[in-house]
Design an enzyme around this catalytic site. Structure first.
Site, short mmCIF file in Angstrom:
data_model
loop_
_atom_site.label_atom_id
_atom_site.label_comp_id
_atom_site.label_asym_id
_atom_site.label_seq_id
_atom_site.Cartn_x
_atom_site.Cartn_y
_atom_site.Cartn_z
N ASN A 12 -4.84 22.84 -20.39
CA ASN A 12 -3.86 22.43 -21.41
C ASN A 12 -4.51 22.68 -22.77
O ASN A 12 -5.32 21.88 -23.23
CB ASN A 12 -3.52 20.95 -21.22
CG ASN A 12 -2.64 20.42 -22.33
OD1 ASN A 12 -2.00 21.20 -23.06
ND2 ASN A 12 -2.58 19.10 -22.48
N HIS A 105 3.32 14.39 -21.36
CA HIS A 105 1.93 14.24 -21.79
C HIS A 105 1.82 13.03 -22.72
O HIS A 105 2.70 12.78 -23.54
CB HIS A 105 1.46 15.51 -22.50
CG HIS A 105 -0.02 15.49 -22.67
ND1 HIS A 105 -0.61 14.83 -23.70
CD2 HIS A 105 -1.01 16.00 -21.91
CE1 HIS A 105 -1.93 14.93 -23.57
NE2 HIS A 105 -2.19 15.65 -22.49
N GLU A 174 -3.23 10.59 -15.96
CA GLU A 174 -4.02 10.71 -17.18
C GLU A 174 -4.09 9.37 -17.89
O GLU A 174 -3.15 9.00 -18.60
CB GLU A 174 -3.38 11.71 -18.13
CG GLU A 174 -3.28 13.09 -17.56
CD GLU A 174 -3.31 14.12 -18.68
OE1 GLU A 174 -4.19 14.97 -18.63
OE2 GLU A 174 -2.48 14.05 -19.58
N SER A 221 -10.35 13.67 -20.45
CA SER A 221 -11.72 14.02 -20.83
C SER A 221 -12.53 14.61 -19.68
O SER A 221 -13.68 14.24 -19.47
CB SER A 221 -12.45 12.81 -21.40
OG SER A 221 -11.92 12.47 -22.65
N GLY A 242 -8.09 19.33 -20.99
CA GLY A 242 -7.54 19.52 -22.33
C GLY A 242 -8.57 20.17 -23.24
O GLY A 242 -8.86 21.37 -23.14
#
Ligand code: PGA
Length: 259
Positions: A12, A105, A174, A221, A242
């Site tokens: 992402n 998200h 997430e 992370s 990410g």
């Protein structure tokens, strides 16, 4: 659709990199890495900004990337046509060769105020346009109420989906408190990720979904330092990376750690 024994890695890219040239460099590095392997049990999805989708899609059709990487988008509008300034529709994405779309998200939920209802409409738009939704869910803080929060978010996000459609979804857990864009981010531990994935599955089952979502990913992370801890869990089918996915050295390092 990736076969189930392959680990799925979603890059992402968020609102980075700034130029197509830099995007090309990341893809070159990954391509070179893939070329150095005999066989690798991974499938990749690159989710660039809308403005780079078309060009990235072309690069993904070349060399080693062709067999292992697909194109993904970071968002979609819930209607297929209309007067909606600034939005991008499902048919537009589908025609560009987009196969996956990230929905819900946390940056969109919390920074842009997207409600569960909006996420649910976008989820249906992805399915209607025959792409695979990567549905992000996760609690904002892990306090005493986090289980209730997660349960409600999952119920509302997946409301009204048929068993069949749920089977097409990829769910990315997430935890917002572990995502790098959060100033207080601290890495999650596999145990709490597994506990949350358990809650998500139980919620879907309790709502009459006997057939489960297709794959469960972890995102928050993920770096070369912790990817092994998560990916080695049987219940975790892949990771959503990410910030670390736009750093080409770091991203290749993450890939090299996935067995
Ligand atoms: P991060 O983001 O890896 O930068 O924490 C993950 C994501 O939310 O996509």
């Amino acid at each position: 659709m990736p076969s189930h024994h392959k680990k799925l890695i979603i890059a992402n890219w968020k609102m980075a990199p700034n130029t197509l040239a830099e995007a090309g460099q990341i893809l070159d590095s990954v391509d070179e890495y893939l070329g150095s392997l005999n066989e690798k049990e991974i499938s990749l999805v690159f989710c660039p900004s809308f403005v780079f989708l078309e060009e990235v899609g072309k690069i993904l059709k070349t060399s080693h990337l062709e067999h292992q990487a697909s194109l993904g988008a970071q968002d979609i509008f819930w209607e297929d046509a209309g007067a909606d300034t600034g939005e991008v529709s499902g048919p537009m994405l589908n025609k560009l060769g987009v196969k996956y779309v990230i929905i819900g998200h946390s940056e969109r939920r919390w920074k842009l105020g997207e409600s569960d209802e909006v996420v649910n409409k976008k989820l249906k738009a992805v399915l209607r346009n025959e792409m695979v939704p990567i549905v992000c869910v996760g609690e904002r803080v892990r306090n005493d109420n986090f289980k209730e929060f997660l349960k409600e978010q999952v119920e509302k996000t997946f409301a009204g989906l048929s068993q069949d459609d749920l089977g097409k979804c990829i769910i990315a857990y997430e935890p917002v408190w572990a995502i790098s864009s959060n100033p207080d981010a601290h890495p999650d531990a596999p145990d709490s990720a597994l506990e949350s994935i358990g809650i998500i599955k139980k919620t879907l089952l309790a709502n009459g979904h006997l057939l489960m979502a297709n794959l469960y990913l972890y995102g928050g992370s993920v770096t070369s330092k912790n990817v092994t801890d998560f990916i080695q869990q049987q219940e975790i089918d892949g990771v959503l990376v990410g910030g670390a996915s736009v750093n080409k050295e770091e991203f290749v390092k993450i890939l090299s750690l996935i067995k």
